[in-house]
Scaffold this active site. Structure first.
Site, PDB file in Angstrom:
ATOM      1  N   HIS B 132       0.885  -1.206  -0.118  1.00 35.92           N
ATOM      2  CA  HIS B 132       0.084   0.013  -0.116  1.00 35.92           C
ATOM      3  C   HIS B 132       0.841   1.245  -0.022  1.00 35.92           C
ATOM      4  O   HIS B 132       1.967   1.175   0.534  1.00 35.92           O
ATOM      5  CB  HIS B 132      -0.724  -0.090   1.305  1.00 35.92           C
ATOM      6  CG  HIS B 132      -1.938   1.068   1.446  1.00 35.92           C
ATOM      7  ND1 HIS B 132      -1.714   2.348   1.759  1.00 35.92           N
ATOM      8  CD2 HIS B 132      -3.146   1.139   1.335  1.00 35.92           C
ATOM      9  CE1 HIS B 132      -2.803   3.127   1.737  1.00 35.92           C
ATOM     10  NE2 HIS B 132      -3.861   2.171   1.558  1.00 35.92           N
ATOM     11  N   ASP B 209       3.024  -4.130   7.953  1.00 28.26           N
ATOM     12  CA  ASP B 209       1.649  -3.480   7.892  1.00 28.26           C
ATOM     13  C   ASP B 209       0.506  -4.557   7.794  1.00 28.26           C
ATOM     14  O   ASP B 209       0.165  -5.316   6.836  1.00 28.26           O
ATOM     15  CB  ASP B 209       1.848  -2.883   6.383  1.00 28.26           C
ATOM     16  CG  ASP B 209       0.599  -2.267   5.971  1.00 28.26           C
ATOM     17  OD1 ASP B 209      -0.468  -2.258   6.735  1.00 28.26           O
ATOM     18  OD2 ASP B 209       0.359  -1.489   5.105  1.00 28.26           O
ATOM     19  N   GLN B 212      -4.740  -4.907   6.871  1.00 32.21           N
ATOM     20  CA  GLN B 212      -5.555  -5.891   6.068  1.00 32.21           C
ATOM     21  C   GLN B 212      -5.658  -7.100   6.654  1.00 32.21           C
ATOM     22  O   GLN B 212      -6.349  -8.058   5.997  1.00 32.21           O
ATOM     23  CB  GLN B 212      -5.211  -5.829   4.512  1.00 32.21           C
ATOM     24  CG  GLN B 212      -6.392  -6.083   3.499  1.00 32.21           C
ATOM     25  CD  GLN B 212      -7.586  -5.086   3.526  1.00 32.21           C
ATOM     26  OE1 GLN B 212      -7.281  -3.842   3.536  1.00 32.21           O
ATOM     27  NE2 GLN B 212      -8.537  -5.604   3.918  1.00 32.21           N
ATOM     28  N   LYS B 235     -10.648  -0.570  10.090  1.00 33.93           N
ATOM     29  CA  LYS B 235     -10.644  -1.735   9.360  1.00 33.93           C
ATOM     30  C   LYS B 235     -11.179  -3.079  10.344  1.00 33.93           C
ATOM     31  O   LYS B 235     -11.317  -4.165   9.925  1.00 33.93           O
ATOM     32  CB  LYS B 235      -9.542  -2.061   8.596  1.00 33.93           C
ATOM     33  CG  LYS B 235      -9.211  -1.147   7.428  1.00 33.93           C
ATOM     34  CD  LYS B 235      -8.209  -1.313   6.439  1.00 33.93           C
ATOM     35  CE  LYS B 235      -8.357  -0.422   5.391  1.00 33.93           C
ATOM     36  NZ  LYS B 235      -7.099  -0.366   4.379  1.00 33.93           N
ATOM     37  N   CYS B 373      -4.895   2.616  -3.487  1.00 35.44           N
ATOM     38  CA  CYS B 373      -3.691   3.338  -2.827  1.00 35.44           C
ATOM     39  C   CYS B 373      -2.347   2.264  -3.164  1.00 35.44           C
ATOM     40  O   CYS B 373      -1.647   1.892  -2.347  1.00 35.44           O
ATOM     41  CB  CYS B 373      -3.835   3.404  -1.395  1.00 35.44           C
ATOM     42  SG  CYS B 373      -4.885   4.832  -1.085  1.00 35.44           S
TER      43      CYS B 373
END
Lengths: 147, 415
Positions: B132, B209, B212, B235, B373
């Protein structure tokens, strides 16, 4: 689905599938790039101006149906107009797709894009090629970004 | 880990789950809402909405400095939220849990405070081709500031990272590996455990990261042995504007603060400031108090609903959708990794993703169209954008059926 048919009218679907004047113009006197980062739409417009009259307009690029059809219709509308008339037409078109005016006879086929006013996020798609032409006519070298 | 997370997996009662999300009662253009834009942001259950409004209605005050009852209650709830996050990540200590505005701010913190002081010209940071923008740009900025170089692990045609190339990229100049746990654009689940082990074998710290991944997986940062882990509240069924940076205490203690201000100090004079201990050293200013409390309610909601049950349900939906999409002529799925989670990125021949999203919207189906993104991912796969449907706990097979009919409608309209 009536709303959708207002947006995606037959003329728009047709110009999306078979865009008019979709080519480079070797004889162009002006050109400019436009980019809509939101959708990834990219357009390059080529304009040939002689004695303040637009002799020809063409475009290349890739984009959504609204931006492709709008660019295609634009090329058919601007050919033969003076630069001043073209700028006036852009103002009228912008008012139309932002819901600030009703379609008028002067706009011809551009009126089919009136449905865009109900989709504020798509105004940038409909006006991308127009912004690029304006930048070309003003000899702007930086690409136009609509976001 | 909390007790709820260690229970054996049970099937998700989707009807009961849906009843907890007030927004699902809405109609869009006269149609029931089919919300499939969960990879962008997830809707909120009543428990989260109640926790946030309860904070403001019953006990809100500033934290950490009041001696009055409200401040003490707010502080207890805010620090309780930190303990909930610690359990969710199975971190060793609440000292290692820093509240941030989100994943982006967490990564920027590591870039500014961990990477920047350590990097020398020609040092290298390794990231992957499916990051991302939030795990690309902070490293580019720090490379510009230090003369370090960004190296990129390539992605294969199916959306998996090229593991051979990854191993070859690591060298004695590599100072950090920054890796997306689950790709938001393609759904690829990266094999982070062996990749972390390979980096650590060369003494390279690793940031994951997890924006997600956190909504879908049971996480254990100690088992992963990652050095940093970042995720976002919005999220994981929580509010926006709150997120978390986990960092190993040994690193965090060695890092300078990255923002100065109130709450992050022990004492201040004009000559000298002594910083607060962890985690407060990295939380300058009044934090997003209700946000942290809402995030804790969201993580509690995930745990009590059953993270594994949610994941199994989402996997069923993804497989159900993928099988149907493969049957539709002129539809191409972007990202076909063997291990995927929650995301179906696709194209319809001759139709721009933006037009797909507009037509879907008229059927009440919310998806994302664009570059997600992740512009380098779009470039790698040679497309300007994709349409992306992404699932959460409250989605159903009926939602997928509506999605599939919407695809046929697009094909009819633009055919």
């Amino acid at each position: 689905m009536d709303n959708l048919r207002d947006l995606y009218q037959e003329v728009i679907l047709d110009h999306n599938k078979r865009p008019r004047n979709f080519r480079m113009l070797e004889s162009c006197t002006h050109r400019a790039d436009g980019h809509n980062p939101l959708c990834g739409d990219r357009v390059t417009v080529f304009v040939e101006v002689d004695d303040a009259v637009i002799k020809a307009v063409t475009f290349q690029g890739q984009g959504c149906a609204i931006s492709t059809a709008s660019a295609s219709l634009m090329t058919t509308m601007l050919t033969g107009k003076t630069v001043a008339e073209a700028e006036r037409l852009f103002g009228q078109f912008y008012d139309l797709v932002t819901g600030h005016s009703q379609p008028s006879s002067a706009m011809g086929k551009l009126a089919v894009l009136a449905g865009v006013r109900d989709y504020p996020s798509r105004v940038k798609c409909a006006t991308l090629a127009w912004h690029a032409v304006q930048a070309a006519l003003h000899n702007q070298t930086e690409p136009v970004v609509t976001e | 880990m909390s007790a709820a997370m260690t229970l054996p997996p049970t099937a998700l009662d989707v009807t009961a789950v849906r009843a907890q999300f007030p927004i699902l009662q809405r109609t869009i253009h006269g149609k029931p809402l089919v919300y499939l834009d969960n990879a962008a942001s997830v809707q909120k259950p009543q428990a989260v909405i109640d926790a946030i409004s309860g904070c403001y209605q019953q006990y809100y005050a500033n934290v950490h400095r009041g001696v009055h009852a409200l401040s003490e209650q707010s502080t207890a709830a805010y620090e309780g939220a930190r303990e909930t996050v610690r359990q969710f990540l199975n971190a060793a200590s609440t000292q290692e849990i820093i509240f941030t505005r989100g994943t982006t701010e967490a990564i920027n913190l590591v870039a500014a405070s961990f990477a920047r002081p350590r990097l020398q010209p020609d040092d290298e940071i390794v990231i992957s081709a499916i990051e991302h923008h939030s795990n690309i740009v902070p490293w580019q900025m720090v490379c510009q500031q230090t003369g370090a170089k960004l190296r990129v692990i390539p992605v294969l045609d199916n959306g998996e990272l090229d593991q051979q190339a990854f191993v070859e990229l690591l060298n004695e100049r590599t100072r950090l590996l920054g890796l997306i746990h689950v790709s938001n654009a393609l759904g690829t689940v990266n094999p982070v455990q062996p990749m972390i082990a390979q980096a650590h074998a060369r003494g390279i710290p690793v940031l994951l990261d997890g924006a997600q991944a956190a909504p879908h997986f049971s996480l254990d940062v100690q088992a992963l042995d990652c050095d940093f882990y970042a995720f976002s509240g919005h999220k994981t069924y929580g509010p926006s504007g709150i997120g978390v940076l986990y960092g190993k205490a040994e690193w965090l203690n060695a890092m300078p603060p990255w923002q100065g201000g109130g709450d992050m100090i022990r004492s201040v004079t004009f000559e000298h400031t002594e910083y607060a201990p962890l985690p407060y050293k990295f939380e300058a200013g009044t934090p997003h108090i209700a946000g942290a409390i809402g995030l804790a309610a969201a993580l509690d909601w995930m745990c009590s609903t059953g993270i594994q049950a949610i994941a199994d349900h989402e996997q069923d939906l993804l497989e159900y959708a993928t099988a149907q999409f493969r049957q539709i002529p002129g539809v191409r799925i972007i990202g076909q990794a063997a291990e995927k989670s929650g995301v179906l990125s696709f194209l319809i021949d001759g139709v721009h993703p933006h037009d797909i999203a507009t037509v879907f919207d008229q059927s009440g189906v919310a998806i994302r169209a664009g570059h997600h993104c992740a512009q380098p991912v779009m470039e790698r796969f040679g497309v300007p954008a994709t349409a992306r449907a992404s699932v959460a706990a409250y989605n159903t097979r009926e939602d997928i059926d509506t999605l599939v009919s919407a695809v046929y409608h697009v094909k009819e309209l633009f055919g």
